[in-house]
Scaffold this active site. Structure first.
Site, short mmCIF file in Angstrom:
data_model
loop_
_atom_site.label_atom_id
_atom_site.label_comp_id
_atom_site.label_asym_id
_atom_site.label_seq_id
_atom_site.Cartn_x
_atom_site.Cartn_y
_atom_site.Cartn_z
N CYS A 384 0.87 -1.30 0.06
CA CYS A 384 0.05 -0.05 -0.02
C CYS A 384 0.93 1.30 0.02
O CYS A 384 1.42 1.64 -0.89
CB CYS A 384 -1.08 0.05 1.32
SG CYS A 384 -2.51 0.85 0.60
N HIS A 510 -3.82 -4.71 0.25
CA HIS A 510 -3.21 -5.27 1.32
C HIS A 510 -3.27 -6.90 1.44
O HIS A 510 -4.21 -7.52 1.91
CB HIS A 510 -4.14 -5.09 2.69
CG HIS A 510 -3.73 -3.57 2.95
ND1 HIS A 510 -2.95 -2.91 3.88
CD2 HIS A 510 -4.47 -2.51 2.53
CE1 HIS A 510 -2.87 -1.63 3.93
NE2 HIS A 510 -3.86 -1.26 3.00
N GLU A 512 -1.88 -8.83 3.26
CA GLU A 512 -1.62 -9.50 4.65
C GLU A 512 -3.10 -9.73 5.21
O GLU A 512 -2.95 -10.67 5.97
CB GLU A 512 -0.84 -8.60 5.38
CG GLU A 512 -1.51 -7.15 6.02
CD GLU A 512 -1.43 -6.09 4.78
OE1 GLU A 512 -1.09 -6.44 3.67
OE2 GLU A 512 -1.70 -5.05 5.30
N1 GLN Z 1 -1.98 6.73 2.82
C1 GLN Z 1 -1.95 6.00 1.40
C2 GLN Z 1 -3.56 6.09 0.77
O1 GLN Z 1 -4.42 6.58 1.66
C3 GLN Z 1 -1.66 4.62 1.64
C4 GLN Z 1 -2.74 3.63 2.65
C5 GLN Z 1 -2.18 2.71 3.31
O2 GLN Z 1 -1.10 2.22 3.28
N2 GLN Z 1 -3.16 1.87 3.65
O3 GLN Z 1 -3.65 5.88 -0.38
#
Ligand code: GLN
Length: 534
Positions: A384, A510, A512
């Site tokens: 992410c 994600h 995970e």
């Molecule tokens: N802050 C970033 C976004 O909003 C990544 C979010 C995250 O890593 N879950 O896109």
């Protein structure tokens, strides 16, 4: 479902927090599931936030995201990892959500003429939420009540449990988890905190049916007998829960203590099929006695609190077991990383993960970590925000786009290589407004990610607002960072890879959240494999 009626099991905790109610609940569900029953687990959280989505990880650890896009308590991650089945919004309910439903009803006029009160209106709503899951054809619904008995916030939940227990004669059970401290000076276990905890339950009108006693040393039969006598439970209903070397051992320990058998007996149910935990046991053996080892840096800003990265850490354990390898995680604080100390901080790491996150703090350290991985051919996995950092680093240092950034950190950057999604631009509220839950992704063949998944069409969970900015795509491709996973509907880029690198993968989703002990996530497996291969 094999039973004619759903059985409800409530799990409460006493004496102290952090005793592992979530793990005990997940272990019990796992045992019932292994015996052929269907089971799900619900977490009731007594705080007032609608969900943990807006909570700082320092407050409450990781926010876990389900397939349906619910932002939930991290215990739901354990439930999925133990049960290999999906949870949903209905599996996590907070006080805030309960009150919101009741207040919405009041405004609609549903209670017209009545004074709306904690009893019966709030407690009725709690009962409704518990029973709701039972309608989904589960043999067992296990409901874990967050917090510790005696907390002001959990009172309405315990009252709802009292009413449910009173109303249902045969399909309802309360398991209470407490702590039995060992006083080294006296060479004795002390049962008084457990006795007091059960007394507090009794003051609220609830007699626990089964007591699970968390302990650091094995309990003698005398200690168990004493607890049984003082707390009005049968001796066989006093279950020892010894500290385990890994949480995945707990179902095996609970089975040895016959927790599942006692539950079925108490509910007057047949013993179920023979519980076969061989495959699970084999995985646990691989966790405890692996042949190889590897060291992976986890670069993030919450590293003093590993609960903030719970699912990533568990995914590494699953991937380690799959590779017969112990994964040592070195927590590296991104705020302290600079060009001058990076080589020292990451020395000896066989792989580097840059963690998800929000906001500016520690971002430059994360970008430095990507640069180190890219330039030194160290396996890299960006998750992410970690993927976004990989894009920013490549833009700055390979494409020479000075000051390239994400508009999250630098709204006026001349090169917004990561930018807000169009549909996010007019949203101002923070709660539940991100791109959340499962989305489809199509992989490109002959790539590291395709090799890992061995299939073209995948689905992964998201939790973010910002995206790769397609305006820059051609420049990235021309210089060797390529998109290898794309959302087939929106054409958003979900995965970037550097094919010339040993293993360099950044994912906008994600992974995970979908790794379980029995089904380790393909990308975590491939990443760990790349850290141990020559
Ligand atoms: N802050 C970033 C976004 O909003 C990544 C979010 C995250 O890593 N879950 O896109």
């Amino acid at each position: 479902m094999i039973l004619s009626e759903t059985q409800f099991i409530i799990v409460t905790g006493g004496v102290t927090s952090s005793l592992g109610k979530g793990i005990v609940s997940a272990s019990l569900a796992k045992l019932l599931q292994s015996g052929g029953y269907t089971a799900t687990i619900q977490k009731l959280d007594p705080y007032i936030n609608i969900d943990p989505g807006t909570l700082n990880p320092y407050e409450h650890g990781e926010c876990y995201v389900t397939e349906d896009g619910a932002e939930t308590d991290l215990d739901l991650g354990h439930y999925e990892r133990f049960l290999d089945s999906y949870m949903s919004q209905a599996n996590n309910v907070t006080t805030g959500r309960i009150y919101q439903s009741v207040i919405d009803k009041e405004r609609r006029g549903d209670y017209l003429g009545k004074t709306v009160q904690i009893i019966p209106h709030i407690t009725d709503e709690i009962k409704r939420r518990i029973k709701l899951l039972g309608r989904q054809n589960f043999d067992f619904v296990i409901t874990e009540i967050g917090g510790t008995i005696g907390d002001i916030e959990s009172l309405p939940f315990i009252e709802a449990v009292r009413q449910l227990k009173w109303e249902s004669e045969h399909n309802f059970l309360v398991v209470h988890l407490t702590f039995v401290p060992y006083l080294a000076a006296a060479k004795e276990h002390k049962t008084k905190p457990t006795q007091n905890s059960v007394k507090q339950m009794l003051e609220n009108g609830v007699q626990p049916d089964i007591l699970v006693l968390r302990t650091e040393h094995p309990l003698t039969p005398e200690v168990k007998k004493k607890v049984a006598n003082f707390c009005n439970v049968k001796l066989e209903s006093v279950i020892e829960a010894m500290d385990a070397r890994t949480i995945y051992q707990v179902p095996l320990l609970m089975h040895r203590e016959r927790l599942d058998e006692v539950v079925l007996q108490k509910l007057k149910l047949p013993p179920g099929n023979h519980v076969n935990l061989d495959a699970w046991n084999a995985k646990v053996e691989k966790i405890l006695n692996p042949e190889k080892s590897t060291t992976v840096a986890l670069v993030g800003k919450y590293v003093e609190l590993p609960d903030a990265y719970k699912s990533i850490i568990e995914s590494l354990i699953h991937a380690g077991a799959a590779n017969n390898c112990k994964v040592n995680v070195r927590y590296v604080h991104s705020e302290r990383l600079e060009n001058c100390n990076i080589a020292e901080a990451l020395a000896g790491c066989n792989g580097i993960i840059v963690a998800p996150g929000f906001g500016h703090r520690g971002i430059e350290g994360k970008i430095e970590a990507v640069k180190f991985a890219r330039e030194n051919n160290v396996p890299f996995f960006g998750v992410c925000l970690g993927m976004q950092c990989a894009v920013i680093e490549f833009a700055r240092n390979v494409l020479n786009l000075n000051d390239a950034h994400s508009t999250e950190m630098h709204p006026a950057t001349p090169h917004p290589v990561i930018d807000l999604m169009q549909e996010q631009k007019n949203i101002t509220a923070l709660g539940g407004t991100m791109r959340l839950g499962a989305f489809a992704c199509k992989l490109t063949k002959k790539t590291k990610v395709f090799d890992a998944y061995s299939t073209e069409n995948i689905s992964e969970r998201h939790r973010h607002r910002y995206e790769f900015n397609n305006v820059y795509l051609d420049q990235f491709i021309k210089h060797g960072m390529v998109p290898t996973g794309i959302n087939p509907d929106s054409k958003l880029i979900e995965i970037m890879e550097i094919p010339a690198h040993k293993w360099f993968v950044g994912v906008q989703f994600h992974p995970e959240y979908k790794s379980t002990l029995m089904n380790p996530h393909p990308l975590f497996q491939a990443f760990i494999k790349s850290t141990i291969s020559e």
